[in-house]
Scaffold this motif. Structure first.
Motif, PDB file in Angstrom:
ATOM      1  N   ASN A 162       0.816  -1.211   0.000  1.00 14.27           N
ATOM      2  CA  ASN A 162       0.000   0.000   0.000  1.00 14.27           C
ATOM      3  C   ASN A 162       0.858   1.273   0.000  1.00 14.27           C
ATOM      4  OD1 ASN A 162      -2.556   1.196  -0.179  1.00 14.27           O
ATOM      5  ND2 ASN A 162      -2.614   1.595   2.025  1.00 14.27           N
ATOM      6  N   ILE A 163       1.981   1.212  -0.729  1.00  8.61           N
ATOM      7  CA  ILE A 163       2.830   2.398  -0.890  1.00  8.61           C
ATOM      8  C   ILE A 163       2.069   3.451  -1.686  1.00  8.61           C
ATOM      9  CG2 ILE A 163       4.981   3.264  -1.899  1.00  8.61           C
ATOM     10  CD1 ILE A 163       6.182   0.470  -1.376  1.00  8.61           C
ATOM     11  N   VAL A 164       1.315   2.971  -2.683  1.00 10.51           N
ATOM     12  CA  VAL A 164       0.376   3.811  -3.434  1.00 10.51           C
ATOM     13  C   VAL A 164      -0.903   3.003  -3.584  1.00 10.51           C
ATOM     14  CG1 VAL A 164      -0.069   5.065  -5.585  1.00 10.51           C
ATOM     15  CG2 VAL A 164       2.273   4.901  -4.714  1.00 10.51           C
ATOM     16  N   GLY A 165      -2.049   3.645  -3.369  1.00 13.74           N
ATOM     17  CA  GLY A 165      -3.319   2.949  -3.554  1.00 13.74           C
ATOM     18  C   GLY A 165      -3.516   2.546  -5.013  1.00 13.74           C
ATOM     19  N   GLU A 166      -4.321   1.496  -5.240  1.00 14.16           N
ATOM     20  CA  GLU A 166      -4.435   0.954  -6.595  1.00 14.16           C
ATOM     21  C   GLU A 166      -4.997   1.952  -7.591  1.00 14.16           C
ATOM     22  OE1 GLU A 166      -5.905  -3.053  -8.962  1.00 14.16           O
ATOM     23  OE2 GLU A 166      -6.462  -2.769  -6.858  1.00 14.16           O
ATOM     24  N   SER A 167      -6.032   2.685  -7.239  1.00 12.19           N
ATOM     25  CA  SER A 167      -6.627   3.619  -8.200  1.00 12.19           C
ATOM     26  C   SER A 167      -5.644   4.723  -8.568  1.00 12.19           C
ATOM     27  CB  SER A 167      -7.921   4.220  -7.641  1.00 12.19           C
ATOM     28  OG  SER A 167      -7.663   4.953  -6.449  1.00 12.19           O
ATOM     29  N   ASP A 168      -4.919   5.226  -7.579  1.00  9.65           N
ATOM     30  CA  ASP A 168      -3.900   6.237  -7.869  1.00  9.65           C
ATOM     31  C   ASP A 168      -2.784   5.644  -8.720  1.00  9.65           C
ATOM     32  OD1 ASP A 168      -5.261   8.146  -6.496  1.00  9.65           O
ATOM     33  OD2 ASP A 168      -3.757   8.470  -4.939  1.00  9.65           O
ATOM     34  N   TYR A 169      -2.369   4.418  -8.390  1.00  6.21           N
ATOM     35  CA  TYR A 169      -1.254   3.828  -9.125  1.00  6.21           C
ATOM     36  C   TYR A 169      -1.614   3.592 -10.597  1.00  6.21           C
ATOM     37  CZ  TYR A 169       2.927   1.246 -10.210  1.00  6.21           C
ATOM     38  OH  TYR A 169       4.115   0.864 -10.784  1.00  6.21           O
ATOM     39  N   VAL A 170      -2.826   3.166 -10.841  1.00  4.29           N
ATOM     40  CA  VAL A 170      -3.269   2.994 -12.231  1.00  4.29           C
ATOM     41  C   VAL A 170      -3.175   4.318 -12.981  1.00  4.29           C
ATOM     42  CG1 VAL A 170      -5.286   2.516 -13.679  1.00  4.29           C
ATOM     43  CG2 VAL A 170      -4.727   0.992 -11.767  1.00  4.29           C
ATOM     44  N   GLN A 171      -3.540   5.404 -12.306  1.00  9.62           N
ATOM     45  CA  GLN A 171      -3.454   6.718 -12.936  1.00  9.62           C
ATOM     46  C   GLN A 171      -1.999   7.118 -13.187  1.00  9.62           C
ATOM     47  OE1 GLN A 171      -5.475   9.891 -10.841  1.00  9.62           O
ATOM     48  NE2 GLN A 171      -5.828  11.010 -12.735  1.00  9.62           N
ATOM     49  N   LEU A 172      -1.119   6.808 -12.227  1.00  6.14           N
ATOM     50  CA  LEU A 172       0.304   7.108 -12.425  1.00  6.14           C
ATOM     51  C   LEU A 172       0.850   6.345 -13.624  1.00  6.14           C
ATOM     52  CD1 LEU A 172       1.848   7.140  -8.811  1.00  6.14           C
ATOM     53  CD2 LEU A 172       0.640   8.951 -10.037  1.00  6.14           C
TER      54      LEU A 172
END
Length: 312
Positions: A162-172
């Motif tokens: 959970n270093i980055v949440g999944e929805s945010d990571y997909v956007q990144l």
């Protein structure tokens, strides 16, 4: 020339100060002020001698590409009051760097050469040679270290921890690939190939912003397109426009940032050669003529420009 080794200002309203490998970062309640020094790092180690004009190249190249990619993703930059200075929005950084690779070069090649066929969770086919084009661009993230080495990490591990949440990571991921595509197109217009690069992102009030630098010589590697195919066919090294030549010089002289190793002595001639290579990159990548800033008293120049910007 008077290079900018470091700054130690105290500005009105300043809330914090952080010295990175290359940038000196001054914090304010809602803004960050970054001064691109002339320090140079390799293998996550700051080398002992600064490179004249390197910070200006870094800052102006980043500003050029931030402006050119603002239609893809909003970015942090608000003002460039001096060739070495950027002022922008204060975002909460994501703790990963999004490294995008279109070719098997640098760190990825060294891992592949040593027998690894999975890099940051991404499987690579057998039979590739150094600098071969990959079937498609891949993302090989790394954790962002405040000190020491950044570490490779997989998408799965980022999400598991959970270093980055999944929805945010997909956007990144989506932003990183779109930026790489734009960078590839812009490089091609200049007769270059964007080989690999890294992007950093932050969040402000729920919006993802592109932060820090983009498509600069410190964050990117370029090949010259006109000789690429011929060099690959004959097994010749690629003509590069990047900081890799500094890393190669260090490796040749017995330094890779490992414990117990000493940075080799950098002669005046070598320092000036690095400076000229950085200027060459700026002019080649942007198509603009490089205009060196006044170096008579660079610290006074910086302070005056910054104070003027902060008061307006």
């Amino acid at each position: 020339m008077n290079a900018i080794q470091e700054t130690n200002f105290q500005f009105p309203g300043q809330t914090a100060f952080y010295r990175g490998k290359v940038r000196d970062v001054y914090s304010f309640p809602d803004k960050l002020l970054m001064i691109a020094s002339d320090r140079i790092s390799a293998f996550d180690v700051v080398l002992p001698r600064p490179i004249p004009l390197k910070g200006q190249v870094l800052n102006q190249t980043a500003a050029y590409f931030l402006k050119a990619t603002a239609d893809i993703v909003p970015n942090w930059l608000l003002d460039v009051p001096d060739p070495n200075v950027s002022i922008g929005l204060k975002c909460e950084p994501y703790a990963v760097e999004m490294v995008v690779r279109g070719y098997l070069a640098g760190h990825a090649w060294r891992e592949y050469r040593d027998g690894h066929r999975v890099l940051c969770g991404v499987a690579l086919p057998d039979g590739l040679r150094e600098n071969d084009r990959l079937p498609e661009p891949i993302i090989t993230p790394s954790t962002k270290a405040h000190e020491g080495h950044d570490e490779d990490i997989s998408r799965e591990e980022i999400l598991r921890q959970n270093i980055v949440g999944e929805s945010d990571y997909v956007q990144l991921e989506r932003y990183a690939l779109a930026l790489f595509n734009r960078g590839t197109e812009m490089a091609a217009e200049r007769g270059l190939i964007l080989v690999d690069t890294k992007y950093e992102f932050g969040n402000l009030n729920g919006t993802v912003y592109l932060i820090d630098e983009v498509h600069t010589p410190d964050s990117s590697r370029y090949f010259y397109a006109d000789v690429y195919e011929g060099n690959q066919q004959t097994g010749q090294p690629q003509k590069q426009l990047s900081k890799e030549f500094v890393r190669e010089w260090l490796i040749t002289n017995g330094f890779q940032g490992k414990t117990g190793q000493s940075v080799p002595t950098m002669s005046d001639e070598w320092v000036n050669q690095i400076s000229k290579r950085y200027i060459e990159l700026f002019e080649t990548v942007t198509g603009q003529s490089f205009q060196p800033a006044d170096d008579t008293d660079p610290l006074r120049r910086l302070e005056a420009a910054i104070l003027h910007a902060l008061n307006n």
